[in-house]
Design a protein around this motif. Structure first.
Motif, short mmCIF file in Angstrom:
data_model
loop_
_atom_site.label_atom_id
_atom_site.label_comp_id
_atom_site.label_asym_id
_atom_site.label_seq_id
_atom_site.Cartn_x
_atom_site.Cartn_y
_atom_site.Cartn_z
N ILE A 246 100.41 62.51 38.12
CA ILE A 246 101.54 62.02 38.91
C ILE A 246 101.74 62.84 40.18
CG2 ILE A 246 104.04 61.66 38.93
CD1 ILE A 246 103.90 60.96 36.00
N LEU A 247 101.69 64.18 40.06
CA LEU A 247 101.88 65.03 41.24
C LEU A 247 100.86 64.74 42.34
CD1 LEU A 247 103.21 67.36 42.76
CD2 LEU A 247 101.75 68.93 41.48
N PRO A 248 99.55 64.73 42.05
CA PRO A 248 98.59 64.41 43.13
C PRO A 248 98.83 63.03 43.74
CG PRO A 248 97.47 65.37 41.25
CD PRO A 248 98.87 65.07 40.79
N SER A 249 99.21 62.07 42.89
CA SER A 249 99.46 60.73 43.40
C SER A 249 100.67 60.70 44.33
CB SER A 249 99.67 59.76 42.23
OG SER A 249 100.03 58.48 42.70
N GLU A 250 101.73 61.44 43.97
CA GLU A 250 102.96 61.43 44.76
C GLU A 250 102.80 62.15 46.09
OE1 GLU A 250 106.39 60.40 44.30
OE2 GLU A 250 105.42 58.98 42.96
N VAL A 251 102.09 63.28 46.10
CA VAL A 251 102.02 64.10 47.31
C VAL A 251 100.74 63.89 48.10
CG1 VAL A 251 103.45 65.83 46.17
CG2 VAL A 251 100.96 66.12 46.23
N GLY A 252 99.76 63.18 47.52
CA GLY A 252 98.52 62.96 48.23
C GLY A 252 97.61 64.17 48.25
N GLY A 253 97.82 65.11 47.32
CA GLY A 253 97.01 66.31 47.26
C GLY A 253 96.14 66.32 46.03
N ASN A 254 95.79 67.52 45.57
CA ASN A 254 94.99 67.61 44.36
C ASN A 254 95.40 68.83 43.54
OD1 ASN A 254 93.05 69.96 45.09
ND2 ASN A 254 92.92 68.58 46.85
N VAL A 255 95.08 68.79 42.25
CA VAL A 255 95.43 69.85 41.31
C VAL A 255 94.21 70.18 40.47
CG1 VAL A 255 96.93 70.54 39.41
CG2 VAL A 255 97.81 69.03 41.19
N THR A 256 93.93 71.47 40.33
CA THR A 256 92.86 71.91 39.45
C THR A 256 93.41 72.96 38.49
OG1 THR A 256 92.15 73.67 40.96
CG2 THR A 256 91.11 71.50 41.21
N ARG A 257 92.80 73.09 37.33
CA ARG A 257 93.24 74.09 36.36
C ARG A 257 92.04 74.71 35.67
NH1 ARG A 257 95.55 70.55 31.19
NH2 ARG A 257 93.77 69.16 31.00
N ASP A 258 92.25 75.92 35.19
CA ASP A 258 91.19 76.63 34.49
C ASP A 258 91.83 77.49 33.40
OD1 ASP A 258 88.77 77.68 33.74
OD2 ASP A 258 88.70 79.18 35.34
N PHE A 259 91.34 77.33 32.18
CA PHE A 259 91.85 78.13 31.06
C PHE A 259 90.96 79.37 30.92
CE2 PHE A 259 93.33 73.85 30.27
CZ PHE A 259 94.64 74.05 29.87
N THR A 260 91.42 80.48 31.48
CA THR A 260 90.65 81.71 31.47
C THR A 260 91.03 82.56 30.26
OG1 THR A 260 92.23 83.10 32.70
CG2 THR A 260 90.81 81.62 33.99
N PRO A 261 90.25 83.60 29.96
CA PRO A 261 90.61 84.49 28.85
C PRO A 261 91.96 85.16 29.04
CG PRO A 261 88.31 84.80 29.44
CD PRO A 261 88.92 83.89 30.49
N ARG A 262 92.43 85.30 30.29
CA ARG A 262 93.71 85.96 30.55
C ARG A 262 94.88 84.98 30.54
NH1 ARG A 262 94.01 89.62 35.55
NH2 ARG A 262 95.70 90.48 34.29
N GLY A 263 94.59 83.72 30.76
CA GLY A 263 95.66 82.74 30.80
C GLY A 263 95.34 81.59 31.73
#
Length: 225
Positions: A195-212
Motif C-alpha cells: 500500500i505504501l509504495p502504491s500511495e507514494v509512488g516510491g519503493n520499499v525493501t526489507r532485509d532480515f539480518t542476524p541483528r534485526g
C-alpha cells in the motif's frame, strides 16, 4: 431622478465593494468541498482497514487489539495536520509521533530509539500512508524486534537525494532477536510493502539480518509526489 413633470432629469449610482465578501464565500465553498473529499477518503480508508484487519483476526478481542492502534496512528497524523496547515507535515514530527508510544514504555525505552534527518515537508496523502507504515514497523519491533528486549536499538534516519530530491528513509533495528522471513504476509506487511509504495509512488525493501530488520523506504521528491 424624476422632475415634477415625471421626466427623468438625472441618475444617481451607489456602489459597494463586495470583493472581500465574495472571496470569503468562495473560500468557504472550496473548503467545504475539500473537507467533504477528505472525509469521504478517510472513511474509505477506515472501512478498508477494518475489513482487512478483520480477515486476519481470530476473535473480536484480536480485532480490537489490532484495529484500535491503527486508528490511533491515523489520528496522530491528523492531529499534526490540524496543528499545521492541514496539507503539510514535517517528516521528523511524523516519525516522532509514531514512535512516541514506545519512548516511555516497554523494555527498550527512549534511549533505544534514535531519529535523525534533514527537514522534509510531506503532503497529507504521503504523510498518512507513511504514518501507517511506520506504525506497523514500530508495532512489529515492539512485539518481535529491537523494541521487545533490553539492549535493542532502533535507528531511523533519512536523507535527500541531491539529484532527484527523493527521500531515502532507513529503518534499522540492532541487537534484536533474529527474525526469520515470514512465510505469509499479514495486513501490516501489506500496508508497508504494497500500500505504501502504491500511495507514494516510491519503493520499499526489507532485509532480515542476524541483528534485526532493515527496511529502506524511498519516496519521490515531496513537491513531485
Amino acid at each position: 431622478m424624476f422632475g415634477t413633470d415625471g421626466k427623468i432629469v438625472g441618475m444617481m449610482q451607489r456602489a459597494h465593494d463586495m470583493s472581500r465578501e465574495v472571496a470569503a464565500e468562495r473560500t468557504r465553498d472550496a473548503i467545504s468541498i475539500e473537507y467533504d473529499h477528505r472525509v469521504r477518503n478517510l472513511l474509505s480508508k477506515v472501512s478498508a482497514i477494518a475489513r482487512r484487519t478483520a480477515r486476519s483476526a481470530g476473535s473480536m478481542q484480536q480485532f480490537i487489539a489490532d484495529f484500535d492502534p491503527r486508528m490511533n496512528s491515523m489520528a496522530r497524523a491528523h492531529q499534526l495536520l490540524a496543528e499545521g496547515t492541514w496539507d503539510r507535515i514535517d517528516l521528523v514530527d511524523l516519525v516522532n509521533a509514531e514512535l512516541a508510544p514506545y519512548t516511555t514504555s516497554g523494555s527498550a525505552g527512549q534511549d533505544a530509539i534514535y531519529v535523525n534527518g534533514p527537514a522534509v515537508i510531506l503532503s497529507s496523502r504521503i504523510a498518512q500512508a507513511l504514518g501507517m507504515a511506520l506504525h506497523e514497523l514500530a508495532t512489529n519491533a515492539a512485539k518481535h524486534g529491537a523494541l521487545s528486549r533490553a539492549g535493542g536499538r532502533l535507528d531511523v534516519h533519512w536523507s535527500l537525494d541531491a539529484l532527484t530530491g527523493a527521500v531515502d528513509l532507513h529503518w534499522n533495528e540492532a541487537n534484536a532477536a533474529m527474525i526469520a522471513r515470514p512465510r505469509s504476509s499479514g495486513f501490516g506487511s501489506i500496508i508497508i510493502y504494497r500500500i505504501l509504495p502504491s500511495e507514494v509512488g516510491g519503493n520499499v525493501t526489507r532485509d532480515f539480518t542476524p541483528r534485526g530488520l532493515v527496511c529502506n523506504i524511498t519516496i519521490p521528491a515531496p513537491d513531485k509526489a
